[in-house]
Design a protein around this motif. Structure first.
Motif, PDB file in Angstrom:
ATOM      1  N   LEU A 216      48.548  29.337  73.905  1.00  0.00           N
ATOM      2  CA  LEU A 216      49.240  28.594  72.867  1.00  0.00           C
ATOM      3  C   LEU A 216      49.634  27.224  73.396  1.00  0.00           C
ATOM      4  O   LEU A 216      49.835  27.038  74.600  1.00  0.00           O
ATOM      5  CB  LEU A 216      50.510  29.345  72.422  1.00  0.00           C
ATOM      6  N   SER A 217      49.758  26.270  72.499  1.00  0.00           N
ATOM      7  CA  SER A 217      50.228  24.939  72.896  1.00  0.00           C
ATOM      8  C   SER A 217      51.726  24.996  73.190  1.00  0.00           C
ATOM      9  O   SER A 217      52.417  25.946  72.807  1.00  0.00           O
ATOM     10  CB  SER A 217      49.959  23.935  71.777  1.00  0.00           C
ATOM     11  N   GLU A 218      52.224  23.956  73.860  1.00  0.00           N
ATOM     12  CA  GLU A 218      53.664  23.898  74.141  1.00  0.00           C
ATOM     13  C   GLU A 218      54.463  23.862  72.835  1.00  0.00           C
ATOM     14  O   GLU A 218      55.544  24.439  72.740  1.00  0.00           O
ATOM     15  CB  GLU A 218      53.987  22.668  74.995  1.00  0.00           C
ATOM     16  N   THR A 219      53.905  23.210  71.808  1.00  0.00           N
ATOM     17  CA  THR A 219      54.594  23.161  70.517  1.00  0.00           C
ATOM     18  C   THR A 219      54.710  24.550  69.909  1.00  0.00           C
ATOM     19  O   THR A 219      55.760  24.935  69.376  1.00  0.00           O
ATOM     20  CB  THR A 219      53.838  22.230  69.554  1.00  0.00           C
ATOM     21  N   LYS A 221      54.635  27.426  71.555  1.00  0.00           N
ATOM     22  CA  LYS A 221      55.555  28.217  72.379  1.00  0.00           C
ATOM     23  C   LYS A 221      57.003  27.840  72.063  1.00  0.00           C
ATOM     24  O   LYS A 221      57.878  28.711  71.986  1.00  0.00           O
ATOM     25  CB  LYS A 221      55.245  28.014  73.859  1.00  0.00           C
ATOM     26  N   ASP A 222      57.252  26.536  71.885  1.00  0.00           N
ATOM     27  CA  ASP A 222      58.603  26.113  71.516  1.00  0.00           C
ATOM     28  C   ASP A 222      59.031  26.721  70.187  1.00  0.00           C
ATOM     29  O   ASP A 222      60.192  27.086  70.004  1.00  0.00           O
ATOM     30  CB  ASP A 222      58.672  24.584  71.438  1.00  0.00           C
ATOM     31  N   ALA A 223      58.081  26.846  69.259  1.00  0.00           N
ATOM     32  CA  ALA A 223      58.409  27.426  67.953  1.00  0.00           C
ATOM     33  C   ALA A 223      58.790  28.899  68.099  1.00  0.00           C
ATOM     34  O   ALA A 223      59.733  29.370  67.444  1.00  0.00           O
ATOM     35  CB  ALA A 223      57.223  27.272  67.003  1.00  0.00           C
ATOM     36  N   LEU A 224      58.076  29.640  68.960  1.00  0.00           N
ATOM     37  CA  LEU A 224      58.412  31.045  69.195  1.00  0.00           C
ATOM     38  C   LEU A 224      59.800  31.170  69.814  1.00  0.00           C
ATOM     39  O   LEU A 224      60.597  32.029  69.437  1.00  0.00           O
ATOM     40  CB  LEU A 224      57.375  31.681  70.116  1.00  0.00           C
ATOM     41  N   ILE A 225      60.080  30.322  70.783  1.00  0.00           N
ATOM     42  CA  ILE A 225      61.386  30.362  71.450  1.00  0.00           C
ATOM     43  C   ILE A 225      62.492  30.017  70.465  1.00  0.00           C
ATOM     44  O   ILE A 225      63.536  30.665  70.415  1.00  0.00           O
ATOM     45  CB  ILE A 225      61.392  29.386  72.644  1.00  0.00           C
ATOM     46  N   LYS A 226      62.250  28.970  69.660  1.00  0.00           N
ATOM     47  CA  LYS A 226      63.263  28.555  68.682  1.00  0.00           C
ATOM     48  C   LYS A 226      63.574  29.681  67.708  1.00  0.00           C
ATOM     49  O   LYS A 226      64.740  29.931  67.367  1.00  0.00           O
ATOM     50  CB  LYS A 226      62.791  27.311  67.927  1.00  0.00           C
ATOM     51  N   ALA A 227      62.524  30.399  67.279  1.00  0.00           N
ATOM     52  CA  ALA A 227      62.724  31.505  66.338  1.00  0.00           C
ATOM     53  C   ALA A 227      63.570  32.604  66.958  1.00  0.00           C
ATOM     54  O   ALA A 227      64.415  33.208  66.285  1.00  0.00           O
ATOM     55  CB  ALA A 227      61.378  32.056  65.890  1.00  0.00           C
ATOM     56  N   ARG A 228      63.357  32.875  68.247  1.00  0.00           N
ATOM     57  CA  ARG A 228      64.095  33.956  68.902  1.00  0.00           C
ATOM     58  C   ARG A 228      65.521  33.533  69.248  1.00  0.00           C
ATOM     59  O   ARG A 228      66.479  34.234  68.939  1.00  0.00           O
ATOM     60  CB  ARG A 228      63.359  34.400  70.157  1.00  0.00           C
ATOM     61  N   VAL A 229      65.661  32.364  69.861  1.00  0.00           N
ATOM     62  CA  VAL A 229      66.993  31.903  70.255  1.00  0.00           C
ATOM     63  C   VAL A 229      67.848  31.610  69.028  1.00  0.00           C
ATOM     64  O   VAL A 229      69.053  31.853  69.016  1.00  0.00           O
ATOM     65  CB  VAL A 229      66.885  30.641  71.137  1.00  0.00           C
ATOM     66  N   GLY A 230      67.193  31.101  67.974  1.00  0.00           N
ATOM     67  CA  GLY A 230      67.935  30.657  66.797  1.00  0.00           C
ATOM     68  C   GLY A 230      68.494  31.763  65.935  1.00  0.00           C
ATOM     69  O   GLY A 230      69.081  31.483  64.887  1.00  0.00           O
ATOM     70  N   GLN A 231      68.358  33.025  66.341  1.00  0.00           N
ATOM     71  CA  GLN A 231      68.892  34.124  65.548  1.00  0.00           C
ATOM     72  C   GLN A 231      70.127  34.772  66.169  1.00  0.00           C
ATOM     73  O   GLN A 231      70.690  35.684  65.608  1.00  0.00           O
ATOM     74  CB  GLN A 231      67.808  35.196  65.365  1.00  0.00           C
TER      75      GLN A 231
END
Length: 355
Positions: A216-219, A221-231
């Protein structure tokens, strides 16, 4: 009485027993070494390349084992010490990863090292916060220069398990700086966890390994992290702090996104990954423009708009020079805004005139 210098010399490895054997001697369950990271059985578990290349083992109820280079041990007065900074090392690796000419194999090697550096930080954090001893595997061999870390992996030709316990005498969650001391328990209580045990994806080895290996691109991966952290905890504290979008008039938290100022992939400590000072609560279009560096904010919290943002898109999204962060009270975000301007914002900013 054995002098510290003599102990240091005695700890220099002269043999190369299997890593698995040393980890088992330390009391860690090694049954998982019989399969590789893809679940395939390995005839000789001692040859499990994935396991052999880790820097830390155990924890979460098992003994904590860390691997340290002999050359990084030092005599301090009447004891041996190992000092380091998980933040400093991870930041150097992150800067190397961001180099524009990085090949895919170099990027994967650097991501793997970042995962291992985060795991090392977690091990020291656990030992410090729970006042637990660590066992140390001392390594000797070839270590690449910092500038070669993307092309070359370190090779340990000799290793031993120290028979003494080591203790985390200091651990700073803000800087990642730590000091491990041989044979001397700390006499002070560890500081309380400012995040109350909040979940941190960096403390999930499976998730971290997935990020390191996924094509996956860094973008992405950042989206996956944001989805997890943001909950979780991070989102809750941002909702409480900003009471709505930090820029627009939207106050429905269900429509807003918990956004890191310094992106999660560049964060190296729990303070940076979970701290409220590294967060903004933003409407989705503001969040996206901020994430990719089309906007940022100066130290007076006024918006900066990149020259790379098209004027028509500004108008369509209602992003304009009069925008500011709503609250001027949160001065603790300024260091993170500065790094966003330096590392994410697509400078230069357009010369702004209010409408």
């Amino acid at each position: 009485m054995t002098l510290p210098n003599e102990v240091l010399l005695a700890l220099r490895p002269t043999h190369s027993p299997p890593v698995r054997q040393l980890i088992e001697q330390a009391g860690v369950d090694v049954s998982g070494w019989a399969v590789d990271k893809n679940g395939e059985e390995i005839p000789n578990p001692n040859t499990n390349t994935y396991k052999n290349s880790q820097w830390t083992f155990g924890g979460s109820g098992e003994p904590i084992v860390v691997c340290v280079w002999w050359k990084d041990l030092a005599v301090k007065g009447d004891h041996l010490s190992h000092d380091g900074s998980s933040k400093g090392y991870s930041k150097d690796l992150g800067n190397a990863l961001a180099a524009p000419d990085r090949t895919s194999s170099e990027a994967q090697r650097l991501r793997g090292k970042i995962v291992k550096a985060h795991a090392f930080d977690r091990a020291v954090y656990e030992a410090s916060s729970k006042e637990l001893p660590l066992r140390m595997v001392v390594l000797d061999g070839e270590t690449p220069d910092e500038e070669d870390s993307a092309q070359v992996s370190a090779r340990a030709s000799k290793r031993l398990l120290d028979d003494a316990d080591w203790y985390a005498h200091t651990y700073d969650p803000f800087s990642g700086n730590y000091e491990l001391v041989r044979g001397i328990p700390p006499v002070h209580a560890p500081p309380p966890d400012p995040f109350g045990g909040a979940e941190d994806p960096a403390e999930d080895p499976a998730f971290q390994q997935f990020l390191a290996d996924a094509p996956l691109s860094e973008t992405e991966k950042d989206a996956l992290i944001k989805a997890r952290v943001g909950q979780g905890w991070f989102r809750d504290v941002l909702v409480k702090r900003w009471r709505g979008c930090a820029v627009t008039n939207c106050t429905d938290s269900a429509l807003l996104i918990a956004s890191h100022i310094l992106p999660w992939r560049l964060c190296t400590t729990r303070v940076e990954r979970l701290g409220v000072s590294n967060g903004l609560l933003l409407a989705p279009h503001i969040d996206k423009a901020f994430d990719i560096g089309l906007i940022s904010f100066d130290d007076a919290f006024r918006i900066l708009i990149s020259e790379k943002m098209r004027k028509g898109d500004e108008i369509a999204l209602n992003i304009h020079p009069g925008m500011t962060l709503k609250s001027r009270e949160h001065s603790d975000i300024r260091p993170f805004l500065k790094r966003h301007r330096e590392e994410i914002f697509q400078a230069p900013a357009r010369v702004l005139t209010t409408r």
